[in-house]
Design an enzyme around this catalytic site. Structure first.
Site, mmCIF file in Angstrom:
data_model
loop_
_atom_site.group_PDB
_atom_site.id
_atom_site.type_symbol
_atom_site.label_atom_id
_atom_site.label_comp_id
_atom_site.label_asym_id
_atom_site.label_seq_id
_atom_site.Cartn_x
_atom_site.Cartn_y
_atom_site.Cartn_z
ATOM 1 C CG HIS A 143 -1.925 -1.069 1.268
ATOM 2 N ND1 HIS A 143 -2.764 -1.352 0.215
ATOM 3 C CD2 HIS A 143 -2.213 -1.984 2.236
ATOM 4 C CE1 HIS A 143 -3.537 -2.392 0.531
ATOM 5 N NE2 HIS A 143 -3.213 -2.797 1.749
ATOM 6 C CG ASP A 180 -2.858 -8.400 0.611
ATOM 7 O OD1 ASP A 180 -2.115 -8.743 1.543
ATOM 8 O OD2 ASP A 180 -3.892 -7.705 0.774
ATOM 9 C CG HIS A 182 -6.590 -5.581 1.937
ATOM 10 N ND1 HIS A 182 -5.972 -6.512 2.748
ATOM 11 C CD2 HIS A 182 -7.807 -5.331 2.499
ATOM 12 C CE1 HIS A 182 -6.769 -6.818 3.768
ATOM 13 N NE2 HIS A 182 -7.894 -6.120 3.641
ATOM 14 C CG ASP A 268 -4.868 -10.306 3.165
ATOM 15 O OD1 ASP A 268 -4.744 -10.657 1.976
ATOM 16 O OD2 ASP A 268 -4.577 -9.158 3.569
HETATM 17 N N1 6DK Z 1 -9.189 0.414 6.900
HETATM 18 C C1 6DK Z 1 -2.618 -5.527 3.896
HETATM 19 O O1 6DK Z 1 -3.097 -6.777 4.302
HETATM 20 C C2 6DK Z 1 -3.108 -4.405 4.814
HETATM 21 O O2 6DK Z 1 -3.039 -5.335 2.571
HETATM 22 C C3 6DK Z 1 -4.621 -4.260 4.880
HETATM 23 C C4 6DK Z 1 -5.001 -2.967 5.557
HETATM 24 C C5 6DK Z 1 -6.484 -2.880 5.837
HETATM 25 C C6 6DK Z 1 -6.798 -1.629 6.647
HETATM 26 C C7 6DK Z 1 -8.083 -1.735 7.382
HETATM 27 C C8 6DK Z 1 -9.228 -0.954 6.779
HETATM 28 C C9 6DK Z 1 -10.062 1.364 6.452
HETATM 29 C C10 6DK Z 1 -11.183 1.107 5.693
HETATM 30 C C11 6DK Z 1 -12.018 2.132 5.262
HETATM 31 C C12 6DK Z 1 -11.739 3.446 5.607
HETATM 32 C C13 6DK Z 1 -10.622 3.695 6.355
HETATM 33 C C14 6DK Z 1 -9.806 2.671 6.794
HETATM 34 F F1 6DK Z 1 -0.587 -4.432 3.508
HETATM 35 C C15 6DK Z 1 -1.084 -5.564 3.936
HETATM 36 F F2 6DK Z 1 -0.675 -5.775 5.163
HETATM 37 F F3 6DK Z 1 -0.634 -6.530 3.181
HETATM 38 O O3 6DK Z 1 -10.100 -1.554 6.221
HETATM 39 ZN ZN ZN Z 2 -4.104 -7.390 2.694
#
Ligand code: 6DK
Ligand code: ZN
Length: 370
Positions: A143, A180, A182, A268
């Site tokens: 990210h 992943d 996400h 994940d």
């Molecule tokens: N936050 C990952 O697994 C990290 O890709 C995933 C991060 C998820 C964050 C949680 C989330 C929001 C949603 C909406 C609005 C604000 C915040 F990078 C890796 F670790 F690999 O849903």
């Molecule tokens: Zn992820």
């Protein structure tokens, strides 16, 4: 040929502290403190399983090093690197950019060791010591953009590795496959105008970041056509992901003709993961990895390097990663997935029409790759 393996105890010392996972813990507001969801446990157990399965003895252990400033600056802005360093210098740590990506005290050096773990694997591949490799790193990277950390990521480990492979080792074309759960938004953004790096992200539609990773995000300028996204609906499982591999990922790789394939191996999207709502099993990860290994054999002398990304089930993550590593290595261990029979019935849903529609839309873009 050998498979490299990078791990370091410092990866487990990246201290994400307590939070409610997404929002900060705040007892005064009734928000119960909890161990941050991106904590060492799943990765510690993964390393244990790799060791005790006997697989570690089959791997070439590669020592990580810390990425240098020059290496970080091939991807990140000076301001971002300084921000992470300054947050890391604080006694109680700080945040990488979005308020839920903790930078623990000392995490600057650990994040450089994570990026440097990938650099060590790239060098080992370029030197011909290994053909495949796995870096069991923390913090994750996909990210992180050029100028900010987000989604638990500080530096974009794989992007730094891709630039290194091109600049230092002369590997001209790099493909980055990201499964992943996400969206790999950071990696996509960094290479959005770059036709020499193909990014392909399979993810749960609109999961994280919000409103990111749609099919129409397809690259820009010189890089037009060189970013692919498959935003699969929640509930997608084995059939949808395998269909995506066959209909989008492998044809895209064949068309692009990479010199090196990098894999953002977040696990994940598995059926037990708390951070997404997909339904993959160890069998899915095994078969997807096999397809990538075959593509790498066909296209780039077998060169395939995986970076660990997400994976938040402490009990199932290790088996998903073991399946990936067994396929990278071309061996099996005495360990079989202990959950296979439990999940067999409810993860065998056939491909659904609304999943096929998304896959078709991405497949339509493959001919744009040059
Ligand atoms: N936050 C990952 O697994 C990290 O890709 C995933 C991060 C998820 C964050 C949680 C989330 C929001 C949603 C909406 C609005 C604000 C915040 F990078 C890796 F670790 F690999 O849903
Ligand atoms: Zn992820």
């Amino acid at each position: 040929m050998a498979t490299g393996y990078v791990f370091h105890p410092e990866y487990l010392w990246h201290d994400t502290g307590t939070s409610a996972g997404v929002l900060p813990a705040d007892p005064t507001a009734g928000v119960q403190p909890a161990v941050h969801i991106e904590n060492p446990e799943a990765k510690r157990r993964t390393h244990e399983l790799i060791h005790l399965s006997g697989l570690l003895a089959e791997l070439l252990v590669v020592e990580p090093r810390r990425a240098t400033m020059t290496e970080l600056l091939r991807v990140h802005t000076p301001a971002h690197v300084q921000h992470i360093r300054a947050q890391s210098d604080l006694r109680g740590g700080g945040d990488a950019g979005d308020g839920f990506s903790p930078v623990g005290h000392g995490s600057y050096d650990i994040a450089r060791l994570a990026a440097g773990g990938l650099l060590a694997l790239v060098t080992a591949v370029a030197d011909g010591d290994i053909t495949t490799g796995y870096a069991l790193t923390r913090p994750p990277g996909h990210h992180a953009t050029a100028d900010t950390g987000m989604g638990f990521c500080l530096f974009n480990n794989l992007a730094i590795a891709a630039r290194h492979a091109r600049t230092v080792h002369g590997l001209a074309r790099i493909a980055i496959v990201d499964w992943d759960a996400h969206h790999g938004n950071g990696t996509q953004t960094i290479f959005y105008a770059d036709p020499t790096v193909l990014t392909i992200s399979l993810h749960q539609a609109n999961c994280f970041p919000p409103d990111s990773g749609w099919t129409h995000e397809n690259g820009t300028a010189q890089g037009a056509g060189h970013a692919l996204n498959v935003p699969l609906p929640p509930g997608s499982g084995h059939a949808a992901y395998l269909q995506t591999m066959h209909q989008v990922v492998i044809p895209a790789l064949d068309r692009f003709g990479p010199d090196l394939i990098l894999l953002a191996n977040g696990v994940d999207a598995n059926v037990f993961d708390p951070m997404a709502r997909q339904m993959l099993t160890t069998a899915t990860y095994r078969q997807m990895t096999r397809l990538l290994v075959d593509a790498a054999d066909r296209l780039c002398h077998g060169r395939l390097i995986a970076a660990h990304e997400g994976g938040y089930s402490p009990f199932y993550t290790p088996y998903c990663v073991l399946a990936v590593l067994e396929e990278l290595t071309g061996t099996t261990t005495r360990i079989t997935d202990p959950y296979a029979t439990i999940v067999a019935a409810y993860t065998s849903e056939p491909l659904q029409p609304h999943q096929q529609d998304v896959i078709d839309a991405a497949a339509d873009l493959v001919p744009r790759i040059t």
